[in-house]
Design an enzyme around this catalytic site. Sequence first.
Site, mmCIF file in Angstrom:
data_model
loop_
_atom_site.group_PDB
_atom_site.id
_atom_site.type_symbol
_atom_site.label_atom_id
_atom_site.label_comp_id
_atom_site.label_asym_id
_atom_site.label_seq_id
_atom_site.Cartn_x
_atom_site.Cartn_y
_atom_site.Cartn_z
ATOM 1 N N ASP A 23 0.872 -1.188 0.000
ATOM 2 C CA ASP A 23 0.000 0.000 0.000
ATOM 3 C C ASP A 23 0.900 1.227 0.000
ATOM 4 O OD1 ASP A 23 -2.458 1.571 0.419
ATOM 5 O OD2 ASP A 23 -1.700 1.920 2.426
ATOM 6 N N SER A 24 0.282 2.392 -0.143
ATOM 7 C CA SER A 24 1.060 3.627 -0.100
ATOM 8 C C SER A 24 1.520 3.951 1.323
ATOM 9 C CB SER A 24 0.221 4.780 -0.648
ATOM 10 O OG SER A 24 -0.937 4.940 0.140
ATOM 11 N N CYS A 86 -4.369 -1.310 -1.974
ATOM 12 C CA CYS A 86 -4.534 0.129 -2.157
ATOM 13 C C CYS A 86 -5.438 0.310 -3.374
ATOM 14 C CB CYS A 86 -3.169 0.769 -2.393
ATOM 15 S SG CYS A 86 -3.237 2.508 -2.849
ATOM 16 N N GLU A 165 -3.121 9.026 8.327
ATOM 17 C CA GLU A 165 -1.646 8.989 8.424
ATOM 18 C C GLU A 165 -1.152 9.828 9.612
ATOM 19 O OE1 GLU A 165 0.967 7.481 6.409
ATOM 20 O OE2 GLU A 165 -0.550 6.219 5.505
ATOM 21 N N CYS A 214 -10.937 3.121 0.020
ATOM 22 C CA CYS A 214 -9.520 3.412 0.266
ATOM 23 C C CYS A 214 -9.160 2.594 1.498
ATOM 24 C CB CYS A 214 -9.349 4.906 0.532
ATOM 25 S SG CYS A 214 -7.709 5.341 1.143
ATOM 26 N N HIS A 216 -7.174 3.030 3.736
ATOM 27 C CA HIS A 216 -6.949 3.799 4.959
ATOM 28 C C HIS A 216 -8.253 3.989 5.755
ATOM 29 C CE1 HIS A 216 -3.079 4.842 3.217
ATOM 30 N NE2 HIS A 216 -2.767 5.591 4.257
HETATM 31 N N1 DGL Z 1 -4.670 3.479 0.755
HETATM 32 C C1 DGL Z 1 -4.791 4.123 -0.523
HETATM 33 C C2 DGL Z 1 -6.028 3.597 -1.267
HETATM 34 O O1 DGL Z 1 -6.599 2.578 -0.916
HETATM 35 C C3 DGL Z 1 -4.897 5.620 -0.543
HETATM 36 C C4 DGL Z 1 -3.919 6.463 0.155
HETATM 37 C C5 DGL Z 1 -3.137 7.383 -0.769
HETATM 38 O O2 DGL Z 1 -3.682 8.383 -1.293
HETATM 39 O O3 DGL Z 1 -1.975 7.066 -0.932
HETATM 40 O O4 DGL Z 1 -6.428 4.215 -2.231
#
Ligand code: DGL
Length: 334
Positions: A23-24, A86, A165, A214, A216
């Site tokens: 993931d990011s 992600c 974050e 997302c 997150h």
């Molecule tokens: N976790 C990422 C997703 O599912 C998004 C976070 C980011 O913008 O890097 O899209």
Amino acid sequence: MIVSSDRVLSNRPFNDAPIGIFDSGFGGLTVAREIAKELPEESIVYFGDTARCPYGPRSQDEVDGFVQQICTWLVGRDVKLLVIACNTATAAGLEHAQQRFSIPVIGAVIPGARAAARATKNRRVGVIATKGTVESGCYPQAIRNIDAGITVFSTATPKFVDIVEQGIRMSRGPIEDLTSLASKVYIRPAFQEIARDYLEPLRRCEIDTLVLGCTHYPMLKALIGGVIGHNVLLVSSAEEMAKEVRETLSMRGELAHEGNIAKHEFFTSAPNLDEFQSFGSRVFSGPISIFLAYNLKADIASAFSVCMRACPLDRRKPCLLIGQTIATIARCAT
Ligand code: DGL
């Protein structure tokens, strides 16, 4: 070009090879956690690209480049299946990765879309996601491929990524305080205001199901659920992805052998390893014990890694065997 993992160099039977997840940043840990729960005998290699987070505002081409780079690195670690944990990365690079790699690649969008299409009763579904995911149109397309009678309302909610974050670094309590709808956790008024601005228009659309598009966002369930109303079902793809991983491995006869002692390794490009380490250990509270960090000689710029290992004697108990950890490092640091 098809890139395959080098199974010849590894002594480990292929079925016991790890699942590669990335993931990011922290978000994909919600998926890794579900996979660890669903498949306790599976080893995991996780990469959180915190140094380049957020992916959401970046172009599809740039994110696709990150996806191919990280998948190549994970394949180099002999993973047997790739999970793009992600949504933004899935929208930008899933198809390309599936064409490129010889092992299965599972993304975040279809499992979440499927769960939402099954759950909605009034066939009005909301999707909140990053700008990149919303602009790609992947969710409306995936949901309407399953049921063309569903109306989908999508909104980009990029500040939620920052809230996770940053907010996660400030909070101290158990992760369930953030992920549980029933939670009474204190939420900053500024966060509530952002959530109200984003979600009020969706409330007016009378959706009965909201996709947290997302990875997150499951960490904001308490915040999002409180604002959108408890009559709206929140769908997160994490559990659905874990089920898809199980089904895929099972269909291919590639589940880890019974009694396999899972090893969980976490790598991050985050400059602050302690932060990643402490958050990761909160997400993986039970089975994970020791974290150690070392420079990772990979082609991911200034990457560092964090290594976590389950106790070799009892996976449910913390492990304090330093010798075991050193052995783990030696194995990881190649
Ligand atoms: N976790 C990422 C997703 O599912 C998004 C976070 C980011 O913008 O890097 O899209």
